[in-house]
Design an enzyme around this catalytic site. Structure first.
Site, mmCIF file in Angstrom:
data_model
loop_
_atom_site.group_PDB
_atom_site.id
_atom_site.type_symbol
_atom_site.label_atom_id
_atom_site.label_comp_id
_atom_site.label_asym_id
_atom_site.label_seq_id
_atom_site.Cartn_x
_atom_site.Cartn_y
_atom_site.Cartn_z
ATOM 1 N N GLY A 1 2.988 -1.114 4.185
ATOM 2 C CA GLY A 1 3.109 0.310 3.874
ATOM 3 C C GLY A 1 4.553 0.662 3.578
ATOM 4 O O GLY A 1 5.074 0.407 2.491
ATOM 5 N N GLY A 2 5.238 1.222 4.565
ATOM 6 C CA GLY A 2 6.608 1.731 4.387
ATOM 7 C C GLY A 2 7.553 0.784 3.663
ATOM 8 O O GLY A 2 8.262 1.200 2.731
ATOM 9 N N GLU B 1 -5.304 -4.677 10.479
ATOM 10 C CA GLU B 1 -4.265 -3.671 10.704
ATOM 11 C C GLU B 1 -4.550 -2.912 12.000
ATOM 12 O O GLU B 1 -5.335 -1.951 12.001
ATOM 13 C CB GLU B 1 -4.232 -2.676 9.537
ATOM 14 C CG GLU B 1 -3.927 -3.304 8.202
ATOM 15 C CD GLU B 1 -3.313 -2.311 7.227
ATOM 16 O OE1 GLU B 1 -2.257 -2.633 6.669
ATOM 17 O OE2 GLU B 1 -3.855 -1.211 7.047
ATOM 18 N N GLY C 1 2.748 2.394 10.675
ATOM 19 C CA GLY C 1 3.726 3.466 10.499
ATOM 20 C C GLY C 1 4.434 3.864 11.786
ATOM 21 O O GLY C 1 5.102 4.900 11.847
ATOM 22 N N ASN D 1 0.885 -1.169 0.000
ATOM 23 C CA ASN D 1 0.000 0.000 0.000
ATOM 24 C C ASN D 1 0.917 1.211 0.000
ATOM 25 O O ASN D 1 1.504 1.550 1.025
ATOM 26 C CB ASN D 1 -0.893 -0.013 1.251
ATOM 27 C CG ASN D 1 -1.704 1.271 1.382
ATOM 28 O OD1 ASN D 1 -1.760 2.083 0.452
ATOM 29 N ND2 ASN D 1 -2.329 1.468 2.530
ATOM 30 N N TRP D 2 1.021 1.822 -1.165
ATOM 31 C CA TRP D 2 1.993 2.912 -1.311
ATOM 32 C C TRP D 2 1.513 4.206 -0.654
ATOM 33 O O TRP D 2 2.267 5.150 -0.521
ATOM 34 C CB TRP D 2 2.294 3.153 -2.791
ATOM 35 C CG TRP D 2 3.112 2.073 -3.437
ATOM 36 C CD1 TRP D 2 3.420 0.830 -2.934
ATOM 37 C CD2 TRP D 2 3.745 2.144 -4.724
ATOM 38 N NE1 TRP D 2 4.202 0.134 -3.823
ATOM 39 C CE2 TRP D 2 4.416 0.909 -4.931
ATOM 40 C CE3 TRP D 2 3.792 3.117 -5.728
ATOM 41 C CZ2 TRP D 2 5.137 0.644 -6.098
ATOM 42 C CZ3 TRP D 2 4.513 2.853 -6.895
ATOM 43 C CH2 TRP D 2 5.173 1.627 -7.072
ATOM 44 N N LYS D 3 0.221 4.272 -0.306
ATOM 45 C CA LYS D 3 -0.355 5.485 0.299
ATOM 46 C C LYS D 3 -0.085 6.693 -0.611
ATOM 47 O O LYS D 3 -0.138 6.531 -1.812
ATOM 48 C CB LYS D 3 0.188 5.654 1.722
ATOM 49 C CG LYS D 3 0.017 4.365 2.547
ATOM 50 C CD LYS D 3 0.278 4.516 4.006
ATOM 51 C CE LYS D 3 0.032 3.176 4.700
ATOM 52 N NZ LYS D 3 0.171 3.247 6.138
ATOM 53 N N HIS E 1 -9.334 1.492 4.700
ATOM 54 C CA HIS E 1 -8.068 1.662 5.421
ATOM 55 C C HIS E 1 -8.265 2.622 6.591
ATOM 56 O O HIS E 1 -9.036 3.574 6.502
ATOM 57 C CB HIS E 1 -6.985 2.199 4.482
ATOM 58 C CG HIS E 1 -5.626 2.116 5.083
ATOM 59 N ND1 HIS E 1 -5.163 3.061 5.967
ATOM 60 C CD2 HIS E 1 -4.656 1.169 4.976
ATOM 61 C CE1 HIS E 1 -3.943 2.696 6.371
ATOM 62 N NE2 HIS E 1 -3.614 1.568 5.778
ATOM 63 N N GLU F 1 -6.558 4.951 7.660
ATOM 64 C CA GLU F 1 -6.290 6.370 7.349
ATOM 65 C C GLU F 1 -7.501 7.017 6.679
ATOM 66 O O GLU F 1 -7.765 8.202 6.873
ATOM 67 C CB GLU F 1 -5.018 6.482 6.484
ATOM 68 C CG GLU F 1 -3.777 6.216 7.326
ATOM 69 C CD GLU F 1 -2.616 5.575 6.585
ATOM 70 O OE1 GLU F 1 -2.589 5.618 5.352
ATOM 71 O OE2 GLU F 1 -1.734 5.008 7.277
ATOM 72 N N SER G 1 3.558 -2.096 10.225
ATOM 73 C CA SER G 1 5.016 -2.195 10.445
ATOM 74 C C SER G 1 5.578 -3.581 10.120
ATOM 75 O O SER G 1 6.537 -4.033 10.748
ATOM 76 C CB SER G 1 5.379 -1.780 11.868
ATOM 77 O OG SER G 1 5.007 -0.424 12.093
#
Ligand code: 13P
Length: 255
Positions: A237-238, A170, A176, A13-15, A98, A100, A216
């Site tokens: 993510g990251g 999640e 993150g 998930n590149w956000k 998600h 976010e 994470s």
């Protein structure tokens, strides 16, 4: 074991990261590193990067997803993107719900349900996100929260349609933050989600249902998380923004 009934899915998930040209470069770097994956590999990218991602992944084993979609077919919804816009491009997956989106953009269980419905109707594969806030975990209501999110999102979804949905558990406090859920915590909630599926549908549906963990996850902890009985992949993510790190997670899921 039931785990063998399920093919792991590792999805990035590149956000809100990467421009179209950066998308092309990152996917080109990733392709050879994940070519031998024994799991499904997906990259979910910003809308404006979708075409670059589709072009760069052509002929490879990497599938492309969007990070959200609207439930309407068309109309006066400034800034939104319909499922048909995505499918016409050749997009296969979409992330829905998600945390976010829920936290910063007013997404609710009800709007999540509407988006899931629209995505399934359009033939998209859904990565449905659920997870609790830290306060909810500390209060001991994690299972209730995740179960409610799951039940409402799946309202009206038939057993046959389940093959086009996976759930990503999640925990919001792990996203993150570098603070990963322990393998036991991840497995416990993933198992509880599978039990919700068993209750809503049946055991066979639950056994075949993919439940990812996200929060994470990285090259260092993926092995342990993915070895858990009820962890069938990851939403990353990251670490999905670095080809080497992402490919290490794909390798861990392919064992
Ligand atoms: P991080 O891997 O950066 O914690 O993000 C997880 C996530 O939100 C994936 O959807």
């Amino acid at each position: 074991m039931n785990k063998s009934l399920r093919k792991a899915v590792i999805a990035g998930n590149w956000k809100m990261n990467k421009t179209p040209s950066e998308t092309t470069a990152l996917i080109n770097e990733m392709k050879p590193l994940v070519a031998n994956a024994d799991c499904d590999v997906v990259v979910c990218v910003p809308y404006v990067d979708l075409q670059a991602a589709l072009d760069a992944t052509k002929g490879s084993n990497i599938k492309v997803g969007a990070e959200n979609c609207h439930w309407g077919k068309s109309g006066a919804f400034t800034g939104e993107i319909s499922t048909q816009m995505l499918t016409e491009m050749g997009v296969e997956y979409v992330i829905i719900g998600h945390s976010e989106r829920r936290t910063y953009f007013g997404e609710t269980n009800v709007t999540v349900q509407k988006r899931v419905r629209a995505a399934l109707d359009a033939g998209l594969k859904v990565i449905l996100c659920v997870g609790e806030y830290l306060e909810q975990r500390e209060q001991g209501v994690t299972f209730e929260v995740v179960s409610e999110q799951t039940k409402i999102a799946l309202g009206g979804v038939s057993k046959d349609e389940l093959k086009n949905i996976i759930i990503a558990y999640e925990p919001v406090w792990a996203i993150g933050t570098g603070k990963t859920a322990t393998a036991e915590q991840a497995n416990e909630v993933n198992h509880a989600i599978r039990e919700v599926i068993a209750k809503l549908y049946d055991k066979a549906a639950a056994d075949a249902f993919v439940v990812q963990y996200g929060g994470s996850m990285n090259a260092g902890n993926a092995d342990e998380l993915l070895a858990q009985e009820d962890v069938d992949g990851g939403l990353i993510g990251g670490a999905s923004l670095k080809a080497k790190d992402f490919s290490e997670i794909v390798k861990a899921a392919s064992k």
